[in-house]
Design a protein around this motif. Structure first.
Motif: not given
Length: 120
Positions: A56-62, A102-104
């Motif tokens: 439910d949460n993913t993140y990528y470097a630009d 969490g928050s990060t």
């Protein structure tokens, strides 16, 4: 403790693809996220991508958005990094990490690394 084992690195030509795997074992339930980092030659380790185990949460470097995809197989407790459109600047030792969101994002366990070399 959580143990992480990466695989899938290698030598590829620019524009090619590789898929990295990170198999987790041990107290994996204590960590709800996994990520990928890389360390290019002569540079510091940098963030590449991260995902919660729920997805439910993913993140990528630009620098990798649109080219790399992080995904998981919960049954195998394995996180993958599909890398397409590889560039010579993607050359690095790639590490997977286990941690949480969490928050990060935070990271507590690391794999041994796998080398990715992209030739021009």
């Amino acid at each position: 403790q959580v143990q992480l084992v990466e695989s899938g690195g290698g030598l590829v030509q620019a524009g090619g693809s590789l898929r990295l795997s990170c198999a987790a074992s041990g107290r994996t339930s204590s960590r709800n996220a996994m990520g990928w980092f890389r360390q290019p030659p002569g540079k510091e380790r940098e963030f590449v991508a991260a995902s919660t185990w729920s997805g439910d949460n993913t993140y990528y470097a630009d620098s990798v958005k649109g080219r790399f995809t992080i995904f998981r197989d919960n049954a195998k407790i394995t996180m993958y990094l599909q890398m397409n459109g590889l560039k010579p600047e993607d050359t690095a030792v790639y590490y997977c990490a286990a941690g949480g969101r969490g928050s990060t994002w935070w990271w507590s366990h690391w794999g041994q690394g796998t080398q990715v070399t992209v030739s021009s």
